[in-house]
Design a protein around this motif. Structure first.
Motif, mmCIF file in Angstrom:
data_model
loop_
_atom_site.group_PDB
_atom_site.id
_atom_site.type_symbol
_atom_site.label_atom_id
_atom_site.label_comp_id
_atom_site.label_asym_id
_atom_site.label_seq_id
_atom_site.Cartn_x
_atom_site.Cartn_y
_atom_site.Cartn_z
ATOM 1 N N GLU A 321 9.762 14.759 0.165
ATOM 2 C CA GLU A 321 10.423 15.064 -1.042
ATOM 3 C C GLU A 321 11.472 13.801 -1.282
ATOM 4 O O GLU A 321 11.920 13.656 -2.625
ATOM 5 N N THR A 322 11.990 13.183 -0.535
ATOM 6 C CA THR A 322 12.707 11.991 -0.625
ATOM 7 C C THR A 322 11.917 10.912 0.185
ATOM 8 O O THR A 322 12.308 10.355 1.427
ATOM 9 N N PRO A 323 10.833 10.446 -0.121
ATOM 10 C CA PRO A 323 9.923 9.455 0.889
ATOM 11 C C PRO A 323 10.308 8.057 1.014
ATOM 12 O O PRO A 323 10.005 7.557 1.950
ATOM 13 N N ARG A 329 13.834 7.511 8.853
ATOM 14 C CA ARG A 329 14.978 7.892 9.752
ATOM 15 C C ARG A 329 14.604 8.860 10.630
ATOM 16 O O ARG A 329 15.358 9.804 11.340
ATOM 17 N N GLY A 330 13.071 9.268 10.712
ATOM 18 C CA GLY A 330 12.495 9.819 11.930
ATOM 19 C C GLY A 330 12.896 11.423 11.282
ATOM 20 O O GLY A 330 12.494 12.320 12.205
ATOM 21 N N PRO A 372 12.668 14.166 22.240
ATOM 22 C CA PRO A 372 13.883 14.337 21.554
ATOM 23 C C PRO A 372 14.198 13.800 20.275
ATOM 24 O O PRO A 372 13.354 12.838 19.802
ATOM 25 N N LEU A 373 15.063 14.122 19.462
ATOM 26 C CA LEU A 373 15.312 13.764 18.092
ATOM 27 C C LEU A 373 15.334 12.014 17.976
ATOM 28 O O LEU A 373 16.114 11.557 19.000
ATOM 29 N N ASP A 407 8.262 2.791 5.796
ATOM 30 C CA ASP A 407 8.186 2.406 7.310
ATOM 31 C C ASP A 407 9.487 2.106 7.846
ATOM 32 O O ASP A 407 9.807 1.173 9.169
ATOM 33 N N GLY A 408 10.519 2.237 7.207
ATOM 34 C CA GLY A 408 11.944 1.778 8.020
ATOM 35 C C GLY A 408 12.771 1.221 6.668
ATOM 36 O O GLY A 408 12.302 0.827 5.852
ATOM 37 N N PRO A 409 14.094 1.096 7.212
ATOM 38 C CA PRO A 409 14.792 0.553 6.344
ATOM 39 C C PRO A 409 14.725 -0.880 5.636
ATOM 40 O O PRO A 409 15.094 -1.274 4.817
#
Length: 419
Positions: A321-323, A329-330, A372-373, A407-409
């Motif tokens: 929804e917010t791709p 951010r996992g 884990p998160l 793929d990340g920030p």
């Protein structure tokens, strides 16, 4: 139909997804739907002429801080946004900005715009705290900036983006400024004049508590003038009965559209933060009445079902929804709760107790393989770096659709084949 009876004792914390239609609004929708079924659409149009062409526009104008002549009706905010973009006369030299908080629906329209016109599509970087980098925007805006699309409040988290400050930055550059207010209007003050945008879109079925499949937009005269040589604004009108019901929702006392009390939103956030094992997805310094969270062991879908069994209505949100923000951010799935001015402190207390109970109930799924998160990398954007440019990846054979992922920030918003 999104209504609940007066004797329904559930706590509804999903105004951001689907607000409860008040009985009077549901009655309007039902009455005029039956009328059309008996007499036909032309008779319905004739009977509702004043409502459809004057009254609802005056109410929208009061809500949005815009002249009534500049409000239009549509089947939803995303449809209104896509309709405008489908006719914009841009070219390869034009730059278009979006943000990591853009919705998947609006990104689809932006990608279609780029494919049609060859414009350059860039993502405005974020500061380490998750706020948009306004200094970067002020530095990099220029005469070749043709369109900027900003979400006031995103679907996937509760940050309130500084749409008025962005409007001040963009004003000298003459670009088209579009604001998606779908998750803001009805829970926060929205004033198109103060924002300084030329396009503002919204949905009627969220915090406004109208029916589904009816939305609206403020479209400045300048936008109409730009689109006129290319056929104007190609909008499909919503159903007349739905418009009449939205008009009834907008006619409710003004207090119904006041922002949710700050302490109510704070109580909701505190209830989530005080629950063991919970991580809140809350970037930025200013938050709305939407709280998104996840648990390290309990899947979001199961958490939502357990809360529903305990009389609490919330929403499961997914990364796509917010791709451009959540996947990097996992966050794959999460639970979203949202408060409305009609909610109460007692409702939040019930939610708090139900949430603690839900997460302590034994999970039927095996947990030994659960990881884990992940620790999400902080969004970063060195001022000297250019904005991320949205670039397509080749489509692999055998795939029938594309999924927007991040793929990340540092790689915001590439497009790659979906599953």
């Amino acid at each position: 139909m999104n209504a609940m009876s007066h004797d329904d004792r559930r706590v509804h914390l999903n105004a951001a997804g689907l607000g409860r239609m008040p009985p009077a609004v549901l009655d309007v929708l039902t009455t005029w739907t039956r009328f059309e079924d008996r007499y036909g659409p032309y008779e319905l149009e004739d009977r509702l002429d004043d409502v459809l062409h004057r009254e609802v526009h005056e109410r929208l104008a009061a809500l949005l801080g815009a002249p009534s002549r500049d409000t239009v009706l549509c089947t939803g905010a995303a449809d209104g946004f896509a309709a405008v973009l489908s006719r914009l006369p841009l070219g390869p030299r034009d730059r278009v900005w979006t943000t990591p908080y853009e919705s998947a629906a609006n990104l689809t329209a932006l990608f279609a715009l780029r494919a049609r016109t060859g414009c350059r599509l860039e993502v405005v970087p974020l500061r380490p705290d998750g706020d948009m980098d306004l200094e970067w925007m002020a530095t990099h805006a220029g005469g070749d900036l043709a369109l900027v699309s900003v979400t006031h409040v995103p679907a996937g988290c509760g940050i309130v983006n500084p749409v008025e400050e962005i409007g001040d930055i963009l004003a000298p550059h003459g670009c088209l400024y579009a604001v998606d207010a779908s998750y803001a209007v009805g829970q926060l003050p929205v004033d198109a004049g103060r924002i300084g945008c030329q396009l503002l879109t919204g949905d009627g079925w969220r915090f406004l508590r109208g029916p589904q499949s009816v939305g609206f937009a403020y479209v400045a005269p300048r936008v109409h003038d730009v689109l006129a040589p290319y056929g104007g604004l190609p909008l499909a009108p919503p159903h007349g009965a739905a418009v009449a019901a939205l008009n009834a929702a907008l006619a409710r006392p003004t207090a119904a559209f006041a922002p949710a009390p700050g302490d109510l939103a704070s109580l909701l956030r505190a209830a989530v933060e005080d629950t063991p094992g919970i991580e809140v997805v809350a970037p930025g310094r200013v938050q709305s009445g939407i709280v998104t969270f996840r648990h390290g062991e309990l899947p979001a879908a199961l958490a939502r079902r357990r809360l529903a069994d305990r009389g609490i209505v919330v929403w499961k949100t997914v990364a796509q929804e917010t791709p451009l923000y959540l996947p990097g951010r996992g966050v794959v799935t999460a639970v979203r709760a949202s408060v409305h001015p009609d909610d109460s402190a007692e409702d939040i207390e019930r939610f708090s107790a139900a949430l603690k109970d839900a997460v302590t109930e034994p999970c039927p799924l095996p947990t030994r393989n659960r990881r884990p998160l992940p620790t999400a990398p902080a969004p970063h954007a060195p001022p000297a770096r250019p904005a991320a440019v949205l670039t397509p990846r080749p489509r692999s054979s055998g795939r029938r659709h594309l999924t927007l992922v991040s793929d990340g920030p540092s790689d915001t918003g590439r497009l790659r084949p979906g599953a």
